[in-house]
Design a protein around this motif. Structure first.
Motif, PDB file in Angstrom:
ATOM      1  N   GLY A   9     -64.031 -10.148  23.137  1.00 24.65           N
ATOM      2  CA  GLY A   9     -64.487  -9.145  24.086  1.00 24.65           C
ATOM      3  C   GLY A   9     -63.446  -8.062  24.296  1.00 24.65           C
ATOM      4  N   GLY A  10     -63.837  -7.013  25.011  1.00 26.96           N
ATOM      5  CA  GLY A  10     -62.908  -5.933  25.285  1.00 26.96           C
ATOM      6  C   GLY A  10     -63.606  -4.712  25.820  1.00 26.96           C
ATOM      7  N   LEU A  11     -62.869  -3.621  25.852  1.00 27.83           N
ATOM      8  CA  LEU A  11     -63.377  -2.334  26.334  1.00 27.83           C
ATOM      9  C   LEU A  11     -63.689  -1.454  25.128  1.00 27.83           C
ATOM     10  CD1 LEU A  11     -63.875  -0.228  28.584  1.00 27.83           C
ATOM     11  CD2 LEU A  11     -61.433   0.318  28.451  1.00 27.83           C
ATOM     12  N   VAL A  12     -64.883  -0.889  25.111  1.00 24.50           N
ATOM     13  CA  VAL A  12     -65.292  -0.056  23.984  1.00 24.50           C
ATOM     14  C   VAL A  12     -66.127   1.104  24.519  1.00 24.50           C
ATOM     15  CG1 VAL A  12     -67.363  -1.444  23.549  1.00 24.50           C
ATOM     16  CG2 VAL A  12     -66.357  -0.107  21.684  1.00 24.50           C
ATOM     17  N   GLN A  13     -66.093   2.220  23.829  1.00 24.54           N
ATOM     18  CA  GLN A  13     -66.900   3.366  24.226  1.00 24.54           C
ATOM     19  C   GLN A  13     -68.348   3.175  23.781  1.00 24.54           C
ATOM     20  OE1 GLN A  13     -64.952   6.876  22.638  1.00 24.54           O
ATOM     21  NE2 GLN A  13     -63.864   7.184  24.576  1.00 24.54           N
ATOM     22  N   ALA A  14     -69.237   3.824  24.485  1.00 19.31           N
ATOM     23  CA  ALA A  14     -70.646   3.784  24.110  1.00 19.31           C
ATOM     24  C   ALA A  14     -70.807   4.223  22.655  1.00 19.31           C
ATOM     25  CB  ALA A  14     -71.467   4.675  25.025  1.00 19.31           C
ATOM     26  N   GLY A  16     -69.969   2.294  20.200  1.00 19.96           N
ATOM     27  CA  GLY A  16     -69.030   1.503  19.426  1.00 19.96           C
ATOM     28  C   GLY A  16     -69.538   0.113  19.111  1.00 19.96           C
ATOM     29  N   SER A  17     -68.669  -0.674  18.492  1.00 22.42           N
ATOM     30  CA  SER A  17     -69.024  -2.024  18.051  1.00 22.42           C
ATOM     31  C   SER A  17     -67.950  -3.023  18.458  1.00 22.42           C
ATOM     32  CB  SER A  17     -69.186  -2.055  16.531  1.00 22.42           C
ATOM     33  OG  SER A  17     -70.236  -1.227  16.098  1.00 22.42           O
ATOM     34  N   LEU A  18     -68.388  -4.254  18.588  1.00 21.20           N
ATOM     35  CA  LEU A  18     -67.487  -5.383  18.816  1.00 21.20           C
ATOM     36  C   LEU A  18     -68.048  -6.578  18.073  1.00 21.20           C
ATOM     37  CD1 LEU A  18     -66.658  -5.361  22.656  1.00 21.20           C
ATOM     38  CD2 LEU A  18     -65.037  -4.975  20.787  1.00 21.20           C
ATOM     39  N   ARG A  19     -67.175  -7.512  17.769  1.00 24.43           N
ATOM     40  CA  ARG A  19     -67.625  -8.779  17.188  1.00 24.43           C
ATOM     41  C   ARG A  19     -67.078  -9.915  18.035  1.00 24.43           C
ATOM     42  NH1 ARG A  19     -65.872 -12.225  11.932  1.00 24.43           N
ATOM     43  NH2 ARG A  19     -67.929 -13.007  11.311  1.00 24.43           N
ATOM     44  N   LEU A  20     -67.993 -10.651  18.640  1.00 20.44           N
ATOM     45  CA  LEU A  20     -67.607 -11.808  19.434  1.00 20.44           C
ATOM     46  C   LEU A  20     -67.606 -13.053  18.555  1.00 20.44           C
ATOM     47  CD1 LEU A  20     -69.707 -11.206  22.679  1.00 20.44           C
ATOM     48  CD2 LEU A  20     -67.481 -10.256  22.025  1.00 20.44           C
ATOM     49  N   SER A  21     -66.668 -13.921  18.831  1.00 15.91           N
ATOM     50  CA  SER A  21     -66.587 -15.190  18.113  1.00 15.91           C
ATOM     51  C   SER A  21     -66.641 -16.335  19.111  1.00 15.91           C
ATOM     52  CB  SER A  21     -65.285 -15.276  17.312  1.00 15.91           C
ATOM     53  OG  SER A  21     -65.213 -14.268  16.342  1.00 15.91           O
ATOM     54  N   LYS A  87     -74.143   0.102  24.529  1.00 14.06           N
ATOM     55  CA  LYS A  87     -74.532   0.963  25.639  1.00 14.06           C
ATOM     56  C   LYS A  87     -73.843   0.465  26.901  1.00 14.06           C
ATOM     57  CE  LYS A  87     -79.189   1.239  23.637  1.00 14.06           C
ATOM     58  NZ  LYS A  87     -80.642   1.008  23.898  1.00 14.06           N
ATOM     59  N   PRO A  88     -73.669   1.348  27.885  1.00  9.17           N
ATOM     60  CA  PRO A  88     -73.046   0.893  29.141  1.00  9.17           C
ATOM     61  C   PRO A  88     -73.783  -0.290  29.768  1.00  9.17           C
ATOM     62  CG  PRO A  88     -73.060   3.271  29.056  1.00  9.17           C
ATOM     63  CD  PRO A  88     -73.841   2.805  27.865  1.00  9.17           C
ATOM     64  N   GLU A  89     -75.094  -0.359  29.583  1.00 11.69           N
ATOM     65  CA  GLU A  89     -75.847  -1.471  30.166  1.00 11.69           C
ATOM     66  C   GLU A  89     -75.615  -2.790  29.435  1.00 11.69           C
ATOM     67  OE1 GLU A  89     -77.028   1.512  29.195  1.00 11.69           O
ATOM     68  OE2 GLU A  89     -79.043   1.329  28.285  1.00 11.69           O
ATOM     69  N   ASP A  90     -74.877  -2.774  28.343  1.00 11.29           N
ATOM     70  CA  ASP A  90     -74.486  -4.024  27.678  1.00 11.29           C
ATOM     71  C   ASP A  90     -73.253  -4.648  28.328  1.00 11.29           C
ATOM     72  OD1 ASP A  90     -75.281  -2.447  24.559  1.00 11.29           O
ATOM     73  OD2 ASP A  90     -76.496  -3.918  25.637  1.00 11.29           O
ATOM     74  N   GLN A 115     -66.484 -20.433  28.399  1.00 13.01           N
ATOM     75  CA  GLN A 115     -66.003 -19.838  29.648  1.00 13.01           C
ATOM     76  C   GLN A 115     -66.347 -18.347  29.745  1.00 13.01           C
ATOM     77  OE1 GLN A 115     -64.173 -20.125  26.984  1.00 13.01           O
ATOM     78  NE2 GLN A 115     -63.160 -18.137  26.828  1.00 13.01           N
ATOM     79  N   GLY A 116     -66.773 -17.769  28.639  1.00  8.13           N
ATOM     80  CA  GLY A 116     -67.184 -16.369  28.652  1.00  8.13           C
ATOM     81  C   GLY A 116     -66.091 -15.413  28.220  1.00  8.13           C
ATOM     82  N   THR A 117     -66.542 -14.264  27.706  1.00 10.71           N
ATOM     83  CA  THR A 117     -65.626 -13.189  27.339  1.00 10.71           C
ATOM     84  C   THR A 117     -66.213 -11.869  27.827  1.00 10.71           C
ATOM     85  OG1 THR A 117     -64.372 -12.191  25.501  1.00 10.71           O
ATOM     86  CG2 THR A 117     -66.632 -12.878  25.015  1.00 10.71           C
ATOM     87  N   GLN A 118     -65.386 -11.038  28.421  1.00  8.71           N
ATOM     88  CA  GLN A 118     -65.863  -9.799  29.051  1.00  8.71           C
ATOM     89  C   GLN A 118     -66.054  -8.695  28.013  1.00  8.71           C
ATOM     90  OE1 GLN A 118     -66.496  -9.027  32.515  1.00  8.71           O
ATOM     91  NE2 GLN A 118     -67.334  -7.156  31.576  1.00  8.71           N
ATOM     92  N   VAL A 119     -67.193  -8.058  28.059  1.00 11.19           N
ATOM     93  CA  VAL A 119     -67.458  -6.859  27.273  1.00 11.19           C
ATOM     94  C   VAL A 119     -67.738  -5.719  28.242  1.00 11.19           C
ATOM     95  CG1 VAL A 119     -69.049  -5.746  25.660  1.00 11.19           C
ATOM     96  CG2 VAL A 119     -68.328  -8.111  25.279  1.00 11.19           C
ATOM     97  N   THR A 120     -66.971  -4.652  28.114  1.00  5.10           N
ATOM     98  CA  THR A 120     -67.145  -3.484  28.971  1.00  5.10           C
ATOM     99  C   THR A 120     -67.373  -2.269  28.086  1.00  5.10           C
ATOM    100  OG1 THR A 120     -65.690  -4.436  30.651  1.00  5.10           O
ATOM    101  CG2 THR A 120     -66.128  -2.077  30.787  1.00  5.10           C
ATOM    102  N   VAL A 121     -68.473  -1.567  28.332  1.00  7.72           N
ATOM    103  CA  VAL A 121     -68.831  -0.386  27.548  1.00  7.72           C
ATOM    104  C   VAL A 121     -68.754   0.824  28.458  1.00  7.72           C
ATOM    105  CG1 VAL A 121     -70.537   0.668  26.040  1.00  7.72           C
ATOM    106  CG2 VAL A 121     -70.361  -1.831  26.171  1.00  7.72           C
ATOM    107  N   SER A 122     -67.887   1.750  28.106  1.00  9.44           N
ATOM    108  CA  SER A 122     -67.727   2.959  28.905  1.00  9.44           C
ATOM    109  C   SER A 122     -68.621   4.077  28.374  1.00  9.44           C
ATOM    110  CB  SER A 122     -66.269   3.404  28.889  1.00  9.44           C
ATOM    111  OG  SER A 122     -65.875   3.746  27.576  1.00  9.44           O
TER     112      SER A 122
END
Length: 123
Positions: A9-14, A16-21, A87-90, A115-122
């Motif tokens: 997880g992490g902070l990404v701009q609208a 963008g992409s992330l890969r969760l494991s 998207k920010p709503e993700d 335990q979860g991982t935070q994804v924040t989309v700006s």
């Protein structure tokens, strides 16, 4: 039993992409259907994607279909969620979950959770 640990997880701009494991412990990972869920602040946890124990069938929530992709590697005891066109709503905490492969892959009935991982989309 299976223990699950999410990462990626992490902070990404609208846009963008992330890969969760999700790394799973135990020798019986391939006997579990796997799923990803998310919970945004003030909202209930919701189903995002699921994959059968063999990886042969997947299921997606309408809100993410065509943007998110679930996969698994039974040799590595891991399941992944590729998040594209974010998207920010993700924005949410994303959870990995497992349920017995003796039952059908559905969107409920998951027994084990990470335990979860935070994804924040700006925006």
């Amino acid at each position: 039993q299976v223990q699950l640990v999410e990462s990626g997880g992490g902070l990404v701009q609208a846009g963008g992409s992330l890969r969760l494991s999700c790394a799973a412990s135990g020798r019986t990972f391939s006997s579990y259907h796997m799923g990803w869920f998310r919970q945004a602040p003030g909202k209930e946890r919701e189903f995002v994607a699921g994959i059968t124990l063999s990886g042969g069938k997947t299921d997606y929530a309408d809100s993410v279909r065509g943007r998110f992709f679930i996969s698994r590697d039974n040799a590595r005891n891991a399941v992944y969620l590729q998040l594209n066109s974010l998207k920010p709503e993700d924005t949410a905490v994303y959870y990995c979950a497992a349920k017995s492969g003796f039952s059908a892959l559905t969107r409920s009935g998951f027994e084990y959770w990470g335990q979860g991982t935070q994804v924040t989309v700006s925006s």
